[in-house]
Design a protein around this motif. Structure first.
Motif, PDB file in Angstrom:
ATOM      1  N   ALA A  66       0.723  -1.175  -0.293  1.00 53.24           N
ATOM      2  CA  ALA A  66       0.097  -0.328   0.156  1.00 53.24           C
ATOM      3  C   ALA A  66       0.991   1.346  -0.131  1.00 53.24           C
ATOM      4  N   MET A  67       2.244   1.023   0.918  1.00 51.83           N
ATOM      5  CA  MET A  67       2.495   2.260   0.693  1.00 51.83           C
ATOM      6  C   MET A  67       3.724   2.295  -0.683  1.00 51.83           C
ATOM      7  N   GLY A  68       3.944   1.987  -1.048  1.00 49.30           N
ATOM      8  CA  GLY A  68       4.469   1.816  -2.266  1.00 49.30           C
ATOM      9  C   GLY A  68       3.991   2.211  -3.188  1.00 49.30           C
ATOM     10  N   ILE A  69       2.353   1.850  -3.121  1.00 45.14           N
ATOM     11  CA  ILE A  69       1.604   2.428  -4.208  1.00 45.14           C
ATOM     12  C   ILE A  69       1.063   3.704  -4.199  1.00 45.14           C
ATOM     13  N   VAL A  70       0.664   4.213  -2.687  1.00 38.86           N
ATOM     14  CA  VAL A  70       0.944   6.121  -2.399  1.00 38.86           C
ATOM     15  C   VAL A  70       1.953   6.062  -2.670  1.00 38.86           C
ATOM     16  N   ALA A  71       2.725   6.162  -2.814  1.00 37.79           N
ATOM     17  CA  ALA A  71       4.355   6.486  -3.248  1.00 37.79           C
ATOM     18  C   ALA A  71       4.736   6.716  -4.334  1.00 37.79           C
TER      19      ALA A  71
END
Lengths: 108, 234
Positions: B27-32
């Motif tokens: 999720a964090m990678g996608i948000v980034a």
């Protein structure tokens, strides 16, 4: 990558690392008083409860917190799985499946 | 989980918690990715900051162009609970070298801390650096990998939560908290339950005025004080 991003990452990393490491260095060279050991012995239960409850609430600045119904619903089968199996993996998998089902059915 | 305290045993014990790292990391990678941060930035952030919720905040503040001082202060406040966790874990490693202590502290997370507390109940209240190094290193590697993969997949998956993976972290803390309560024989279950109820009520009241991460810290401190006050004195 700009300097702005790089410096932010380095400084954020530094303060996080210090929060993690300095207590180890202090406790290692210090006789911890009894009351502090007693106090700290409650950290695990207290902090795990706080992290769990935080995920069930939704912060609204200046108002009472709302409830994260999806997480609350998915927690119920997860807790039951924990009581029945005493297995961490079973709790996690039950919770994830429950959450996928809740989203599929459009509850929460 | 058994009483084994080897490096290999640490690798094995941490496995159930990895779902949480994978879910949040993706999720964090996608948000980034949607915030137009490069894979290199994501990797560096995961390796240098290594903190789930703080990394989300950093990304959103970077995107908003916030001053560095404000981002660093927010990061410190969100992660200040690490001070409490490190303090309560450190006393089990007093006999070990400073280098081992620094190594353990550097990669300690909410998850490996909670795992260590569970492990203590199986090992007659002992821990060994190698066991925790095993758990910490595997978690660290999986976190970095998950965030990078999330960033690379960012264009393909628009809603990572569809599969319920975001609940893995909550589920993990439910499991760790429950296991902690039933296995920690140093405290009667009634006392632990009282602390749980007290902290839960405090969280609700504190989140009237403070965002979750700050409320969490205050509620934990109050909960420890409450626990001390209501426990039988000797």
């Amino acid at each position: 990558m700009t300097n702005y991003i790089l410096i932010t990452i380095l400084l954020a990393g530094l303060v996080t690392w210090l929060s993690r490491v300095v207590p180890f260095a202090i406790i290692k060279n210090l006789t911890v008083p009894r009351w502090l050991i007693n106090f700290l012995s409650f950290v695990p239960v207290a902090i795990m409860t706080a992290i769990f409850i935080e995920s069930l609430l939704v912060y609204h600045a200046g108002h009472w917190p709302g409830f994260n119904l999806e997480n609350i619903y998915a927690s119920i089968p997860a807790i039951i799985a924990g009581v029945l199996t005493k297995s961490l993996l079973a709790v996690v998998i039950t919770g994830v499946i429950a959450m996928a089902a809740i989203r599929l059915l459009g509850w929460g | 989980m058994n009483a084994d305290l080897t490096f290999r045993s640490g690798l094995k014990d941490v496995i159930p918690t990895l779902f949480g790292y994978i879910g949040v990391g993706l999720a964090m990678g996608i948000v980034a990715n949607t915030s137009h941060l490069s894979v290199l930035v994501v990797l560096l952030m995961s390796l240098i900051v290594y903190a789930g919720s703080a990394q989300f905040i950093i990304i959103s503040m970077l995107l908003a162009g916030s001053p560095i001082s404000a981002i660093v202060l927010s990061t410190f406040l969100i992660n200040s609970r690490m001070i409490l966790m490190s303090m309560s874990l450190a006393r089990y490693f007093k006999q070990d070298s400073l280098l081992n202590n620094i190594g353990i502290g550097s990669l300690l997370t909410d998850e490996t801390f909670a795992l260590s507390m569970n492990k203590l109940n199986q090992t007659n209240h002992q821990l060994k650096p190698n066991w925790l190094h095993g758990a910490n290193l595997l978690a660290y590697a999986i976190w970095a990998l998950a965030t990078v993969v999330g960033c690379l997949l960012g264009n393909l998956i628009t809603d990572p939560n569809q599969f319920g993976l975001d609940f893995a972290v909550v589920g993990m803390f439910i499991g760790l908290l429950y296991l902690q309560m039933i296995t920690d024989r140093s405290k009667p279950i009634k006392l632990q339950l009282l602390v749980v109820i007290f902290v839960a009520i405090m969280m609700y009241f504190l989140m009237r005025w403070f965002p979750g991460n700050i409320a969490l810290l205050i509620a934990t401190l109050l909960g420890c004080g409450f626990g001390m006050a209501v426990s039988p004195h000797d």
